[in-house]
Design an enzyme around this catalytic site. Structure first.
Site, PDB file in Angstrom:
ATOM      1  N   TYR A  18      -2.568-118.304  54.506  1.00  0.00           N
ATOM      2  CA  TYR A  18      -1.831-119.202  55.403  1.00  0.00           C
ATOM      3  C   TYR A  18      -1.318-120.408  54.622  1.00  0.00           C
ATOM      4  O   TYR A  18      -0.150-120.780  54.716  1.00  0.00           O
ATOM      5  CB  TYR A  18      -2.744-119.646  56.555  1.00  0.00           C
ATOM      6  CG  TYR A  18      -2.084-120.584  57.525  1.00  0.00           C
ATOM      7  CD1 TYR A  18      -1.374-120.100  58.611  1.00  0.00           C
ATOM      8  CD2 TYR A  18      -2.159-121.971  57.356  1.00  0.00           C
ATOM      9  CE1 TYR A  18      -0.759-120.959  59.509  1.00  0.00           C
ATOM     10  CE2 TYR A  18      -1.557-122.831  58.239  1.00  0.00           C
ATOM     11  CZ  TYR A  18      -0.854-122.320  59.314  1.00  0.00           C
ATOM     12  OH  TYR A  18      -0.236-123.180  60.185  1.00  0.00           O
ATOM     13  N   HIS A  22       2.664-121.577  53.533  1.00  0.00           N
ATOM     14  CA  HIS A  22       3.224-122.895  53.842  1.00  0.00           C
ATOM     15  C   HIS A  22       3.595-123.661  52.577  1.00  0.00           C
ATOM     16  O   HIS A  22       4.514-124.475  52.598  1.00  0.00           O
ATOM     17  CB  HIS A  22       2.273-123.688  54.740  1.00  0.00           C
ATOM     18  CG  HIS A  22       2.372-123.258  56.163  1.00  0.00           C
ATOM     19  ND1 HIS A  22       1.738-122.131  56.632  1.00  0.00           N
ATOM     20  CD2 HIS A  22       3.059-123.782  57.206  1.00  0.00           C
ATOM     21  CE1 HIS A  22       2.035-121.984  57.915  1.00  0.00           C
ATOM     22  NE2 HIS A  22       2.832-122.964  58.284  1.00  0.00           N
ATOM     23  N   TRP A  76      10.019-116.129  60.952  1.00  0.00           N
ATOM     24  CA  TRP A  76       8.812-116.800  60.449  1.00  0.00           C
ATOM     25  C   TRP A  76       7.601-116.425  61.316  1.00  0.00           C
ATOM     26  O   TRP A  76       6.538-116.112  60.798  1.00  0.00           O
ATOM     27  CB  TRP A  76       9.004-118.312  60.423  1.00  0.00           C
ATOM     28  CG  TRP A  76       7.784-119.053  59.952  1.00  0.00           C
ATOM     29  CD1 TRP A  76       6.821-119.644  60.736  1.00  0.00           C
ATOM     30  CD2 TRP A  76       7.361-119.254  58.603  1.00  0.00           C
ATOM     31  NE1 TRP A  76       5.845-120.211  59.956  1.00  0.00           N
ATOM     32  CE2 TRP A  76       6.156-119.988  58.638  1.00  0.00           C
ATOM     33  CE3 TRP A  76       7.903-118.909  57.370  1.00  0.00           C
ATOM     34  CZ2 TRP A  76       5.473-120.367  57.490  1.00  0.00           C
ATOM     35  CZ3 TRP A  76       7.226-119.295  56.227  1.00  0.00           C
ATOM     36  CH2 TRP A  76       6.025-120.009  56.286  1.00  0.00           C
TER      37      TRP A  76
END
Length: 105
Positions: A18, A22, A76
């Site tokens: 994750y 990002h 996304w």
């Protein structure tokens, strides 16, 4: 300026992935968020829980509308499905907005 907060869950063992995604956020996604008037976007975690916060220069309704109409945001969200659980608001198509209970300026 309106503020928006949301929460979600990172799937077990997926926090580092994750974070990596990002760290490599798509420039076209950043452009959509800026177009939506989103500023000071920050995401925190504790364990597998995520807490996101941003400020909406043009209001939360405008930010939600721009994101809901964006194929980049859809792409996304699809990309992130394997690392996190997001319950989406059926009306806005976004994470349910948390209710503010305290604010100190």
């Amino acid at each position: 300026m309106e503020r928006y907060a949301w929460k979600a869950i990172v799937k077990e063992g997926m926090l580092s992935e994750y974070r990596r995604r990002h760290d490599e956020i798509w420039p076209e996604l950043k452009a959509v968020l800026k177009e939506a008037g989103i500023r000071n976007y920050t995401i925190w975690n504790v364990g597998n829980e995520l807490f996101g916060y941003y400020e909406c220069e043009k209001g939360c309704d405008h930010a939600a509308k721009v994101q809901a109409q964006s194929p980049v945001v859809d792409k996304w969200n699809e990309y992130m499905k394997d690392v996190m659980v997001m319950e989406m608001d059926p009306e806005t198509g976004a994470q349910p907005r948390m209710t503010q209970v305290f604010f100190l300026e």
